[in-house]
Design an enzyme around this catalytic site. Structure first.
Site, PDB file in Angstrom:
ATOM      1  N   LYS A 184       0.744  -1.121   0.497  1.00 65.02           N
ATOM      2  CA  LYS A 184      -0.057  -0.120   0.392  1.00 65.02           C
ATOM      3  C   LYS A 184       1.054   1.207  -0.471  1.00 65.02           C
ATOM      4  CE  LYS A 184      -0.416   0.049   5.092  1.00 65.02           C
ATOM      5  NZ  LYS A 184      -0.904  -0.441   6.047  1.00 65.02           N
ATOM      6  N   TYR A 227      17.848  28.437   8.388  1.00 70.92           N
ATOM      7  CA  TYR A 227      16.657  29.038   8.860  1.00 70.92           C
ATOM      8  C   TYR A 227      16.861  29.472  10.401  1.00 70.92           C
ATOM      9  CZ  TYR A 227      13.913  29.795   4.635  1.00 70.92           C
ATOM     10  OH  TYR A 227      14.010  29.405   3.026  1.00 70.92           O
TER      11      TYR A 227
END
Ligand SMILES: *Cc1c(COP(=O)(O)O)cnc(C)c1O
Length: 354
Positions: A33, A250
């Site tokens: 899946k 950042y």
């Protein structure tokens, strides 16, 4: 071309499947899946086609993708159908189908099918996600037995805490399941990866391993000889020498404690590398394990090259794979390997077949 890649080792996948098969008592469905946990469902199913007794996916769309790619083995829909009109395609493509709710039973009884289906009747033995409660289960089983659209029945349940060796939950779930299904003349399926690894006393006709096929350990103490299937890699695209005290990235989340040689890697959270991985998360550069520095950006991240003088622009960086285990990265990022693997996107997948 941007050098970010996911190398998928299909030989390792086959090796891991064979380990899963040895742990299984009888037949083994390979769970593919979510695009085979990010590894590419078609390529993985093709690589396992001669080994697996069948495949398991989450939904009809995933199953049709495999059928259209030529996969002939049984395919189980782990959540069954989401609307009654899917039943015609499920029959046409000869898919096996979970039934977990009354409305699905109603739909199955009413469906105008040309051939009957193999139905996997789901019991909620304690996960409390989907499935019939123990007190409803026998009645649901009897409805399936009486239904002309049903060719055969498999009894299925799912463990919520099989990765916790100290918890009594798995034994309790299994006992409830065994008690409830007593006397039902049908095959049984209960084991996911952690149950196969940690609960050898629990076995059933059909096992459903997922994560161990991809080489991640479902239980911390496990000593299975699994091989990592995915190597997430990229390259150093820039290098800068920073004096002590300078920030990286950042928010200036990392401040160089010493003169630091920083490598910038073409890999970021848009590729599926976890933004929550902190400074210190292991990364391998030119075969040597070093660490992530500062915040992960969308397309880039920074690593410490101070002690790897031979590394520079163009050096190969492994984010996870053989040198850095995905389980370690997941632990650093406060998540599990499953999520990291499923989130891999944008990067090219390259398949290795020998
Ligand atoms: C995803 C899934 C599995 C596979 O689980 P792993 O922990 O990856 O082995 C098995 N059964 C069901 C019902 C699932 O949803």
């Amino acid at each position: 071309m941007r050098p970010a890649r996911a190398l998928i080792d299909l030989v390792a996948l086959r090796h891991n499947f064979q380990i899963a098969q040895q742990l299984s008592a009888d037949k083994t469905l390979a769970v593919v899946k979510a695009n085979a946990y990010g590894h590419g469902a078609i390529a993985c199913a093709q690589a396992l086609a001669d080994l697996a007794d069948g495949f398991a996916v989450a939904c009809l769309e995933e199953a049709l993708q495999l059928r259209r790619a030529g996969i002939k083995q049984p395919i189980l829909l782990l959540e069954g159908f989401f609307s009654a009109d899917e039943l015609v395609l499920i029959a046409e493509y000869q898919l096996w189908c979970v039934v977990h709710a009354d409305w699905q039973l109603d739909a199955l009884e009413r469906a105008p099918l040309t051939q009957p289906l193999q139905i996997w009747l789901k019991m909620d033995s304690g996960m409390h996600r989907v499935g019939f409660f123990a007190h409803q289960y026998r009645a649901a089983y009897q409805r399936l037995q009486a239904c002309a659209n049903v060719a055969s029945i498999v009894l299925i349940s799912h463990f919520s805490r099989a990765d916790e060796l100290q918890s009594a939950a798995t034994t309790e779930q299994y006992q409830l399941f065994q008690h409830t299904t007593r006397g039902m003349d049908a095959a049984v399926s209960v084991c996911n990866s952690p149950a196969l690894v940690a609960w050898p006393q629990i076995r059933s006709d059909w096992s459903r391993p997922g994560i161990i096929l991809y080489g991640s350990q479902p239980v911390p103490s496990s000593e299975l000889q699994l091989l990592p299937v995915m190597t997430l890699q990229s390259k150093i695209i820039a290098v800068r020498e920073l004096p002590a005290g300078e920030p990286v990235g950042y928010g200036a989340h990392f401040i160089a404690p010493r003169a630091t040689r920083v490598g910038i890697v073409a890999m970021g959270y848009a590729d599926g590398y976890p933004r929550h991985a902190p400074s210190g998360t292991p990364v391998a550069v030119a075969g040597e394990v070093t660490q992530l520095l500062g915040r992960v950006s969308m397309d880039m991240l920074a690593v410490d090259l101070t002690d790897i003088p031979q590394a520079g622009v163009g050096s190969t960086v492994e984010l996870w794979g053989k040198a850095v285990s995905i389980d370690e990265v997941a632990a650093c990022a406060g998540t599990i390997s499953y999520e990291l693997l499923c989130n891999v996107q944008r990067v090219e997948r390259e398949y290795l077949t020998n």
